[in-house]
Motif scaffolding. Structure first.
Motif, mmCIF file in Angstrom:
data_model
loop_
_atom_site.group_PDB
_atom_site.id
_atom_site.type_symbol
_atom_site.label_atom_id
_atom_site.label_comp_id
_atom_site.label_asym_id
_atom_site.label_seq_id
_atom_site.Cartn_x
_atom_site.Cartn_y
_atom_site.Cartn_z
ATOM 1 N N ILE A 142 0.853 -1.181 0.000
ATOM 2 C CA ILE A 142 0.000 0.000 0.000
ATOM 3 C C ILE A 142 0.890 1.232 0.000
ATOM 4 O O ILE A 142 1.780 1.370 0.854
ATOM 5 N N ALA A 143 0.680 2.128 -0.941
ATOM 6 C CA ALA A 143 1.490 3.343 -1.069
ATOM 7 C C ALA A 143 0.657 4.577 -0.738
ATOM 8 O O ALA A 143 -0.547 4.621 -1.028
ATOM 9 N N ILE A 222 3.907 0.256 2.510
ATOM 10 C CA ILE A 222 3.973 -0.768 3.549
ATOM 11 C C ILE A 222 3.480 -2.081 2.974
ATOM 12 O O ILE A 222 2.732 -2.104 1.987
ATOM 13 N N ASP A 223 3.915 -3.177 3.582
ATOM 14 C CA ASP A 223 3.353 -4.457 3.172
ATOM 15 C C ASP A 223 2.028 -4.663 3.895
ATOM 16 O O ASP A 223 1.863 -4.271 5.052
ATOM 17 N N ARG A 224 1.086 -5.264 3.210
ATOM 18 C CA ARG A 224 -0.262 -5.416 3.763
ATOM 19 C C ARG A 224 -0.303 -6.366 4.953
ATOM 20 O O ARG A 224 -1.077 -6.163 5.882
ATOM 21 N N ARG A 225 0.546 -7.379 4.956
ATOM 22 C CA ARG A 225 0.481 -8.411 5.997
ATOM 23 C C ARG A 225 0.965 -7.898 7.345
ATOM 24 O O ARG A 225 0.288 -8.042 8.365
ATOM 25 N N PHE A 226 2.150 -7.302 7.410
ATOM 26 C CA PHE A 226 2.748 -6.925 8.686
ATOM 27 C C PHE A 226 2.739 -5.424 8.943
ATOM 28 O O PHE A 226 2.877 -4.995 10.087
ATOM 29 N N ARG A 281 -4.598 -2.081 -7.750
ATOM 30 C CA ARG A 281 -5.776 -1.892 -6.900
ATOM 31 C C ARG A 281 -5.928 -0.404 -6.569
ATOM 32 O O ARG A 281 -6.429 -0.040 -5.512
ATOM 33 N N ILE A 282 -5.489 0.432 -7.488
ATOM 34 C CA ILE A 282 -5.532 1.873 -7.279
ATOM 35 C C ILE A 282 -6.958 2.382 -7.495
ATOM 36 O O ILE A 282 -7.657 1.930 -8.405
ATOM 37 N N HIS A 283 -7.385 3.313 -6.668
ATOM 38 C CA HIS A 283 -8.737 3.866 -6.770
ATOM 39 C C HIS A 283 -8.973 4.471 -8.154
ATOM 40 O O HIS A 283 -8.083 5.092 -8.742
ATOM 41 N N ARG A 284 -10.170 4.274 -8.632
ATOM 42 C CA ARG A 284 -10.562 4.870 -9.914
ATOM 43 C C ARG A 284 -11.122 6.263 -9.673
ATOM 44 O O ARG A 284 -11.774 6.531 -8.661
ATOM 45 N N ARG A 285 -10.874 7.144 -10.640
ATOM 46 C CA ARG A 285 -11.328 8.533 -10.530
ATOM 47 C C ARG A 285 -12.802 8.670 -10.916
ATOM 48 O O ARG A 285 -13.335 7.856 -11.668
ATOM 49 N N SER A 305 -10.939 0.140 2.506
ATOM 50 C CA SER A 305 -10.836 -0.615 3.754
ATOM 51 C C SER A 305 -9.447 -1.221 3.924
ATOM 52 O O SER A 305 -8.989 -1.443 5.044
ATOM 53 N N ILE A 306 -8.781 -1.490 2.816
ATOM 54 C CA ILE A 306 -7.415 -2.031 2.857
ATOM 55 C C ILE A 306 -6.397 -0.897 2.870
ATOM 56 O O ILE A 306 -5.442 -0.894 3.655
ATOM 57 N N ARG A 307 -6.623 0.101 2.007
ATOM 58 C CA ARG A 307 -5.661 1.196 1.875
ATOM 59 C C ARG A 307 -5.556 2.016 3.157
ATOM 60 O O ARG A 307 -4.507 2.635 3.428
ATOM 61 N N ALA A 308 -6.603 2.019 3.982
ATOM 62 C CA ALA A 308 -6.597 2.818 5.208
ATOM 63 C C ALA A 308 -5.499 2.392 6.174
ATOM 64 O O ALA A 308 -5.126 3.161 7.071
ATOM 65 N N ARG A 309 -4.952 1.197 5.988
ATOM 66 C CA ARG A 309 -3.915 0.723 6.914
ATOM 67 C C ARG A 309 -2.668 1.588 6.866
ATOM 68 O O ARG A 309 -1.954 1.714 7.863
#
Length: 359
Positions: A142-143, A222-226, A281-285, A305-309
């Motif tokens: 996630i960037a 960041i990596d999504r898992r850790f 998995r980048i948000h669409r405009r 919900s995932i990117r919020a991490r």
């Protein structure tokens, strides 16, 4: 020192440990000695055969920089806190009454780390250490980017034009070296849109307020898992987010999925990801002049919900570290943010190690 005072000091430190000294937890979790070889090689320390005052232990100095990042202290305040707090002296390995680094020593050591590239190597070395411990980057990445404020510059119009033209401080103020040393030419103004969304009586959202911010941007992935910071880039605040996506990608993540907000939704980024066999998995405009299709809105909400991490990282650095740039120049800002990222990874490791101990 009176022997009774030594016993009193020992009892005092024992009481600190009994009540839970967080620095003891940090020291027990992070193997700081692992960095010694990297530091000695990168800093070019000699064997002392030429004489002169021996430098402070590089591992202790790195510990001091981590403490400074965790508490967002100036060099002068850091000098005072090392002398003032027994728990800090114990963590750093300094004896009571023995010499401790002053503000100039702290600043010179940090600058030397930056100029030699040793700070980045230390960040990468800790990344390898994480992998040795089993914290392999997985489940995608996630960037995101966050504006970090810097001290505002008060310049005349001609000086502003020279800065925008790319001239250095020495070129703009050739006859005033002291002034040039206190002027940064890398940070930029940029509008920050945010705040709570307000609505009209009919339910239509009102335009959000755009406030000008002077500083730089901390960009991480960041990596999504850790949730560890695996890659980072520091740029001026005016640099667009989308251009930096390739620099934030960790090629060794076990998953091909990449999450980011709409600022990274560029055609060239989509092509770059596809060319490197990665899944966007980048948000669409939102289409111009049209409402966002319901299916796209649902997909964006799922991605959010995932990117919020990644927002937890910035919240941690802001709320716990009080992150703010006091330094002049992009190189020093990068050093400050790299140390903040390293300090965050240390805190993250403590969290995971505690969870593992409970299982």
């Amino acid at each position: 020192m009176n022997p009774s005072n030594l016993f009193g000091l020992s009892d005092h430190l024992e009481a600190l440990s009994k009540h839970g000294d967080p620095l003891e937890v940090l020291d027990a979790t992070v193997d700081f000695e692992y960095f010694r070889g990297w530091l000695v090689e990168g800093l070019g320390y000699g064997d002392g055969s030429r004489g002169g005052r021996p430098p402070f232990d590089p591992v202790a100095m790195v510990k001091a920089l981590i403490l400074q990042a965790r508490h967002n202290l100036s060099d002068a305040r850091m000098e005072f806190m090392i002398r003032d707090r027994l728990s800090w002296m114990r963590f750093l390995g300094f004896d009571l009454g023995a010499p401790t680094p002053d503000e100039n020593t702290i600043r010179h050591f940090r600058n030397r780390l930056t100029e030699a590239g040793t700070l980045k190597r230390a960040m990468k070395a800790f990344e390898w250490r994480l992998r040795e411990k089993g914290y392999i980057p997985m489940s995608g990445q996630i960037a995101d980017a966050r504006l970090i404020q810097a001290p505002r510059q008060r310049n005349a119009d001609a000086e502003k034009a020279a800065i925008k033209a790319g001239k250095s401080a020495a070129e703009i103020w050739p006859d005033e070296p002291n002034k040039a040393a206190q002027k940064g030419t890398d940070a930029r103004w940029t509008p920050k849109v945010g705040g709570r969304i307000r609505h009209r009586p009919d339910g239509m959202p009102l335009p959000q307020i755009a406030a000008p911010v002077f500083g730089c941007k901390s960009r991480i992935s960041i990596d999504r898992r850790f949730g560890f910071i695996r890659e980072s880039v520091v740029t001026s605040a005016s640099e667009t987010d989308g251009r930096q996506l390739p620099n934030l990608i960790d090629r060794e993540n076990t998953s091909s999925e990449v999450w980011a907000d709409t600022a990274y939704r560029l055609q060239r980024n989509e092509k770059w990801l596809a060319r490197h066999l990665m899944t966007s998995r980048i948000h669409r405009r939102k289409p111009a002049g049209k409402p966002l299709p319901r299916a796209t809105a649902r997909a964006n909400a799922k991605k959010s919900s995932i990117r919020a991490r990644v927002e937890r990282v910035f919240a941690h650095q802001k709320n716990r570290f009080g992150l703010f740039i006091r330094t002049i120049g992009l190189a020093r800002a990068e050093a400050k943010l790299t140390l903040a990222n390293l300090a965050y990874n240390f805190d993250r490791l403590i969290l995971h190690e505690r969870r593992n101990a409970r299982e």
